[in-house]
Motif scaffolding. Structure first.
Motif, short mmCIF file in Angstrom:
data_model
loop_
_atom_site.label_atom_id
_atom_site.label_comp_id
_atom_site.label_asym_id
_atom_site.label_seq_id
_atom_site.Cartn_x
_atom_site.Cartn_y
_atom_site.Cartn_z
N LYS A 99 20.34 37.19 34.97
CA LYS A 99 20.97 37.03 36.21
C LYS A 99 19.94 37.49 37.42
O LYS A 99 19.42 35.92 38.53
CB LYS A 99 22.04 37.54 36.56
N GLU A 100 19.04 38.35 37.64
CA GLU A 100 18.11 38.53 38.27
C GLU A 100 16.70 37.14 38.35
O GLU A 100 16.17 37.23 39.44
CB GLU A 100 16.86 39.51 37.48
N ASN A 101 16.40 36.60 37.59
CA ASN A 101 15.97 35.80 37.28
C ASN A 101 16.14 34.56 37.20
O ASN A 101 15.03 33.41 37.04
CB ASN A 101 14.98 36.29 35.93
N LYS A 102 17.34 33.96 37.43
CA LYS A 102 17.94 32.94 37.18
C LYS A 102 17.69 32.18 35.78
O LYS A 102 17.27 30.78 36.21
CB LYS A 102 17.09 32.24 38.30
N LEU A 103 18.17 32.75 34.69
CA LEU A 103 17.59 32.14 33.39
C LEU A 103 19.34 31.84 32.70
O LEU A 103 19.83 32.29 32.81
CB LEU A 103 16.31 32.51 32.63
N LYS A 104 18.81 30.95 31.92
CA LYS A 104 20.54 30.51 30.90
C LYS A 104 19.29 31.51 29.94
O LYS A 104 19.53 30.64 28.14
CB LYS A 104 20.71 29.40 31.12
N LEU A 105 20.00 32.91 29.14
CA LEU A 105 19.71 32.54 27.74
C LEU A 105 21.13 33.58 27.10
O LEU A 105 22.48 33.79 27.89
CB LEU A 105 18.56 33.94 28.13
N SER A 106 21.45 33.22 26.07
CA SER A 106 22.75 33.76 25.38
C SER A 106 21.91 34.88 24.37
O SER A 106 20.97 34.18 23.61
CB SER A 106 23.44 33.05 24.49
N ASP A 107 22.71 35.54 23.72
CA ASP A 107 23.05 36.36 22.43
C ASP A 107 23.08 35.62 21.23
O ASP A 107 24.76 35.10 21.08
CB ASP A 107 23.24 37.92 22.73
N LEU A 108 22.91 35.08 20.35
CA LEU A 108 23.21 34.34 18.74
C LEU A 108 23.99 35.75 18.01
O LEU A 108 24.83 35.04 17.48
CB LEU A 108 21.78 34.17 18.37
N ILE A 109 23.00 36.73 17.85
CA ILE A 109 23.86 37.80 16.95
C ILE A 109 22.78 39.36 16.90
O ILE A 109 21.61 39.41 17.28
CB ILE A 109 23.06 37.21 15.53
N ILE A 110 23.82 39.90 16.45
CA ILE A 110 23.22 41.43 16.45
C ILE A 110 22.56 41.75 15.38
O ILE A 110 22.79 41.44 14.43
CB ILE A 110 24.26 42.21 17.05
N VAL A 111 21.56 42.29 15.59
CA VAL A 111 20.25 43.29 14.15
C VAL A 111 21.01 44.15 14.16
O VAL A 111 20.41 45.26 15.50
CB VAL A 111 19.20 42.42 14.74
N PRO A 112 20.73 45.20 12.85
CA PRO A 112 19.88 46.81 13.34
C PRO A 112 19.45 47.06 14.01
O PRO A 112 18.40 46.46 14.46
CB PRO A 112 19.51 46.68 11.33
N THR A 113 19.50 48.02 14.33
CA THR A 113 18.56 49.03 16.01
C THR A 113 17.99 50.30 15.83
O THR A 113 19.16 50.85 15.74
CB THR A 113 19.13 48.51 17.25
N ALA A 114 17.00 50.47 16.56
CA ALA A 114 16.25 51.73 15.94
C ALA A 114 17.06 52.56 17.51
O ALA A 114 17.13 52.13 18.14
CB ALA A 114 15.00 51.82 16.57
N PRO A 115 17.79 53.68 16.92
CA PRO A 115 18.64 53.88 18.10
C PRO A 115 17.95 55.27 19.03
O PRO A 115 16.56 55.94 18.95
CB PRO A 115 19.00 55.17 17.48
#
Length: 273
Positions: A99-115
């Motif tokens: 939003k801040e950089n006027k880009l059109k990005l989308s998430d494909l899939i969530i992956v395991p993440t280090a907490p």
């Protein structure tokens, strides 16, 4: 008449070439077999290399991993098509950055993440925390909210219940019985800060990059999927074949086997449970 016929032939040829060019452009993304995937140096570059790249190569792709050392360039490189996908951020950060950089990005899939974890070289348990202890925590709004939520979950502080949990900040703290002194720092400085403050709230990727062990944290956050990292692409590529294949690879049994053996402690998203 011959001139007119000749002119019509030239026009038809030109239209045909234009149409062919258009067809080529429309299928260019679909036929893409060489991919550049960006990731921050450390565990997520390793995840692409060890858990995603092999599966894509089995599907006939040639994969180049592009490593970054900050959280700005991976999205800028994606936005200008220098790379085809990236892995380093959660959806909240991605949406705000886009939003801040006027880009059109989308998430494909969530992956395991280090907490995120609370680390200390002084204390061995949160129960040992003394009055006035200093706590280094991220200075960016999203990760600051995460750190404060860990403190709330551990009943070390209370915050205004009317404030969105994703947006809580120091000013929303209503009770701080241990009088914890907050020390906001850049996330990259938080691992080193464990030596100069009593406690440090370190995002998982920075902890691992600094050779810290997740199991050494006094406590790890109970991470919601909203804060787990995603594979991101340009919105125009969401339905491209390479994007579908990335999702297929991440959902594969082989991907999960690598996670279980080499990324111990990474919290799995709901879809993997």
């Amino acid at each position: 008449m011959k001139k007119i016929a000749s002119l019509l032939s030239v026009c038809a040829l030109a239209l045909g070439l234009t149409a062919c060019g258009s067809d080529n452009a429309s299928t260019k993304t679909e036929d893409k077999k060489e991919l550049k995937i960006g990731a921050t140096t450390g565990p997520y570059a390793d995840m692409v290399n060890e858990a995603i790249k092999p599966g894509l190569e089995d599907l006939g792709y040639k994969v180049e991993i592009v490593e970054f050392t900050d959280y700005i360039q991976p999205n800028k490189a994606l936005g200008n098509d220098s790379i085809d996908a990236n892995l380093f951020q959660h959806k909240v950060y991605m949406d705000n950055f886009a939003k801040e950089n006027k880009l059109k990005l989308s998430d494909l899939i969530i992956v395991p993440t280090a907490p995120m974890g609370i680390y200390s070289s002084k204390y061995k348990s949160l129960k040992e925390i003394k009055d006035g202890s200093s706590l280094a925590l991220p200075n960016d709004p999203v990760n600051l909210a995460r750190a404060l939520k860990v403190l709330v979950d551990e009943k070390l502080i209370e915050v205004d219940p009317d404030v969105d949990p994703l947006k809580i900040s120091e000013k929303d703290v209503t009770k701080n019985p241990k009088n914890i002194q907050f020390k906001p720092l850049e996330s990259a400085q938080l691992p080193r800060a464990t030596e100069s403050v009593d406690l440090s709230a370190v995002p998982g990727n920075f902890a691992l990059a600094a050779k810290m062990k997740l199991e050494d944290a006094l406590v790890l956050e109970n991470m919601p999927d909203l804060y787990r990292n995603v594979v991101a692409v340009n919105t125009k590529d969401v339905d491209a074949q390479f994007a579908k294949d990335i999702k297929e690879v991440v959902k594969s049994a082989e991907f999960e086997k690598v996670i279980d053996s080499k990324f111990i402690g990474f919290g799995k998203p709901e879809w993997m449970k």
